[in-house]
Design a protein around this motif. Structure first.
Motif, PDB file in Angstrom:
ATOM      1  N   VAL A 292      25.711 114.545 -26.322  1.00 17.88           N
ATOM      2  CA  VAL A 292      24.317 114.975 -26.260  1.00 17.88           C
ATOM      3  C   VAL A 292      24.061 115.649 -24.922  1.00 17.88           C
ATOM      4  O   VAL A 292      24.725 115.332 -23.926  1.00 17.88           O
ATOM      5  CB  VAL A 292      23.374 113.763 -26.475  1.00 17.88           C
ATOM      6  CG1 VAL A 292      23.525 112.746 -25.354  1.00 17.88           C
ATOM      7  CG2 VAL A 292      21.941 114.196 -26.650  1.00 17.88           C
ATOM      8  N   GLN A 293      23.129 116.565 -24.900  1.00 17.25           N
ATOM      9  CA  GLN A 293      22.763 117.218 -23.643  1.00 17.25           C
ATOM     10  C   GLN A 293      21.853 116.313 -22.823  1.00 17.25           C
ATOM     11  O   GLN A 293      21.146 115.445 -23.372  1.00 17.25           O
ATOM     12  CB  GLN A 293      22.053 118.533 -23.925  1.00 17.25           C
ATOM     13  CG  GLN A 293      22.964 119.627 -24.448  1.00 17.25           C
ATOM     14  CD  GLN A 293      22.258 120.968 -24.547  1.00 17.25           C
ATOM     15  OE1 GLN A 293      21.052 121.035 -24.705  1.00 17.25           O
ATOM     16  NE2 GLN A 293      23.030 122.044 -24.433  1.00 17.25           N
ATOM     17  N   ALA A 294      21.874 116.524 -21.530  1.00 15.35           N
ATOM     18  CA  ALA A 294      20.988 115.768 -20.647  1.00 15.35           C
ATOM     19  C   ALA A 294      19.543 115.933 -21.122  1.00 15.35           C
ATOM     20  O   ALA A 294      19.119 117.026 -21.498  1.00 15.35           O
ATOM     21  CB  ALA A 294      21.134 116.260 -19.215  1.00 15.35           C
ATOM     22  N   GLY A 295      18.833 114.818 -21.101  1.00 15.21           N
ATOM     23  CA  GLY A 295      17.456 114.812 -21.587  1.00 15.21           C
ATOM     24  C   GLY A 295      17.337 114.419 -23.041  1.00 15.21           C
ATOM     25  O   GLY A 295      16.226 114.162 -23.527  1.00 15.21           O
TER      26      GLY A 295
ATOM     27  N   PHE B 199      26.788  96.593 -22.730  1.00 16.62           N
ATOM     28  CA  PHE B 199      27.468  96.950 -21.494  1.00 16.62           C
ATOM     29  C   PHE B 199      28.047  98.348 -21.670  1.00 16.62           C
ATOM     30  O   PHE B 199      28.191  98.832 -22.785  1.00 16.62           O
ATOM     31  CB  PHE B 199      28.599  95.961 -21.190  1.00 16.62           C
ATOM     32  CG  PHE B 199      28.108  94.581 -20.805  1.00 16.62           C
ATOM     33  CD1 PHE B 199      27.671  93.688 -21.768  1.00 16.62           C
ATOM     34  CD2 PHE B 199      28.070  94.187 -19.466  1.00 16.62           C
ATOM     35  CE1 PHE B 199      27.206  92.430 -21.417  1.00 16.62           C
ATOM     36  CE2 PHE B 199      27.620  92.924 -19.114  1.00 16.62           C
ATOM     37  CZ  PHE B 199      27.182  92.055 -20.087  1.00 16.62           C
ATOM     38  N   ARG B 200      28.392  98.971 -20.560  1.00 11.51           N
ATOM     39  CA  ARG B 200      29.034 100.278 -20.648  1.00 11.51           C
ATOM     40  C   ARG B 200      30.104 100.392 -19.570  1.00 11.51           C
ATOM     41  O   ARG B 200      30.051  99.715 -18.539  1.00 11.51           O
ATOM     42  CB  ARG B 200      28.018 101.400 -20.492  1.00 11.51           C
ATOM     43  CG  ARG B 200      27.376 101.498 -19.115  1.00 11.51           C
ATOM     44  CD  ARG B 200      26.276 102.550 -19.106  1.00 11.51           C
ATOM     45  NE  ARG B 200      25.658 102.678 -17.790  1.00 11.51           N
ATOM     46  CZ  ARG B 200      24.583 103.409 -17.552  1.00 11.51           C
ATOM     47  NH1 ARG B 200      23.993 104.091 -18.547  1.00 11.51           N
ATOM     48  NH2 ARG B 200      24.076 103.487 -16.331  1.00 11.51           N
ATOM     49  N   GLN B 201      31.050 101.268 -19.848  1.00 10.51           N
ATOM     50  CA  GLN B 201      32.127 101.505 -18.888  1.00 10.51           C
ATOM     51  C   GLN B 201      32.391 102.989 -18.795  1.00 10.51           C
ATOM     52  O   GLN B 201      32.775 103.632 -19.790  1.00 10.51           O
ATOM     53  CB  GLN B 201      33.400 100.761 -19.305  1.00 10.51           C
ATOM     54  CG  GLN B 201      34.496 100.822 -18.268  1.00 10.51           C
ATOM     55  CD  GLN B 201      35.610  99.832 -18.551  1.00 10.51           C
ATOM     56  OE1 GLN B 201      35.826  99.417 -19.681  1.00 10.51           O
ATOM     57  NE2 GLN B 201      36.335  99.445 -17.513  1.00 10.51           N
ATOM     58  N   ALA B 202      32.184 103.513 -17.604  1.00 10.16           N
ATOM     59  CA  ALA B 202      32.480 104.919 -17.331  1.00 10.16           C
ATOM     60  C   ALA B 202      33.935 105.040 -16.912  1.00 10.16           C
ATOM     61  O   ALA B 202      34.530 104.071 -16.418  1.00 10.16           O
ATOM     62  CB  ALA B 202      31.556 105.431 -16.237  1.00 10.16           C
TER      63      ALA B 202
ATOM     64  N   PRO C 225      23.808 112.607 -17.279  1.00 10.15           N
ATOM     65  CA  PRO C 225      25.283 112.634 -17.271  1.00 10.15           C
ATOM     66  C   PRO C 225      25.891 111.317 -16.789  1.00 10.15           C
ATOM     67  O   PRO C 225      26.956 110.925 -17.276  1.00 10.15           O
ATOM     68  CB  PRO C 225      25.596 113.786 -16.312  1.00 10.15           C
ATOM     69  CG  PRO C 225      24.439 114.713 -16.452  1.00 10.15           C
ATOM     70  CD  PRO C 225      23.241 113.810 -16.628  1.00 10.15           C
ATOM     71  N   GLU C 226      25.225 110.621 -15.890  1.00 13.87           N
ATOM     72  CA  GLU C 226      25.758 109.348 -15.394  1.00 13.87           C
ATOM     73  C   GLU C 226      25.666 108.221 -16.421  1.00 13.87           C
ATOM     74  O   GLU C 226      26.170 107.126 -16.192  1.00 13.87           O
ATOM     75  CB  GLU C 226      25.054 108.927 -14.097  1.00 13.87           C
ATOM     76  CG  GLU C 226      23.548 108.944 -14.154  1.00 13.87           C
ATOM     77  CD  GLU C 226      22.951 110.222 -13.586  1.00 13.87           C
ATOM     78  OE1 GLU C 226      23.465 111.321 -13.905  1.00 13.87           O
ATOM     79  OE2 GLU C 226      21.949 110.123 -12.839  1.00 13.87           O
TER      80      GLU C 226
ATOM     81  N   VAL D 239      27.235 112.593 -22.113  1.00 13.08           N
ATOM     82  CA  VAL D 239      26.031 113.363 -21.814  1.00 13.08           C
ATOM     83  C   VAL D 239      26.433 114.557 -20.956  1.00 13.08           C
ATOM     84  O   VAL D 239      26.952 114.389 -19.851  1.00 13.08           O
ATOM     85  CB  VAL D 239      24.984 112.508 -21.089  1.00 13.08           C
ATOM     86  CG1 VAL D 239      23.693 113.318 -20.885  1.00 13.08           C
ATOM     87  CG2 VAL D 239      24.695 111.231 -21.865  1.00 13.08           C
ATOM     88  N   SER D 240      26.191 115.743 -21.464  1.00 11.24           N
ATOM     89  CA  SER D 240      26.555 116.954 -20.730  1.00 11.24           C
ATOM     90  C   SER D 240      25.362 117.441 -19.914  1.00 11.24           C
ATOM     91  O   SER D 240      24.208 117.288 -20.306  1.00 11.24           O
ATOM     92  CB  SER D 240      27.003 118.030 -21.710  1.00 11.24           C
ATOM     93  OG  SER D 240      25.941 118.386 -22.575  1.00 11.24           O
TER      94      SER D 240
END
Length: 123
Positions: A12-15, A37-40, A88-89, A121-122
């Motif tokens: 998905v695009q930012a926003g 939870f999330r993991q980058a 994006p983060e 997120v782009s």
């Protein structure tokens, strides 16, 4: 115990917005507090949100508060994470966990971790 299965991720695009779902066959999630939870890439798994078994209590990480909302529908045996104003983060693999005793707020090897769902997120 039925394994937790996450879905709803994507690019998905930012926003933009996404809604993640987590369910389990053969396991009554209404008996559990749940957490996301999330993991980058290259980072530790981090807490995103948690909700009590009844849904009356929820907490969100400061980094997502006012943008993400965790909810549950016990009749559908499903918990959700509505993600708005994505950045994006926020990119990473998102996991849900179940806890019989307490609101999940810290990553732990005692949890049964599923495959997760990828959110990208782009900018």
């Amino acid at each position: 115990q039925g394994q937790l299965v996450e879905s709803g991720g994507g690019l998905v695009q930012a926003g933009g917005s996404l809604r993640l779902s987590c369910t389990a066959s053969g396991r009554d999630l209404s008996n559990y507090a749940m957490g996301w939870f999330r993991q980058a890439p290259g980072k530790d798994r981090e807490f995103v949100a948690t909700i009590s078994d009844t849904g009356r209590t929820s907490h969100h990480s400061p980094s997502v508060k006012d943008r993400f909302t965790m909810s549950r529908d016990n009749a559908k045996n499903t918990v959700y994470l509505q993600m708005n104003s994505l950045k994006p983060e926020d990119t990473g693999v998102y996991y849900c966990v179940a806890d019989r005793l307490d609101l999940p707020r810290q990553s732990s090897d005692s949890y049964s971790w599923g495959q997760g769902t990828q959110v990208t997120v782009s900018s």
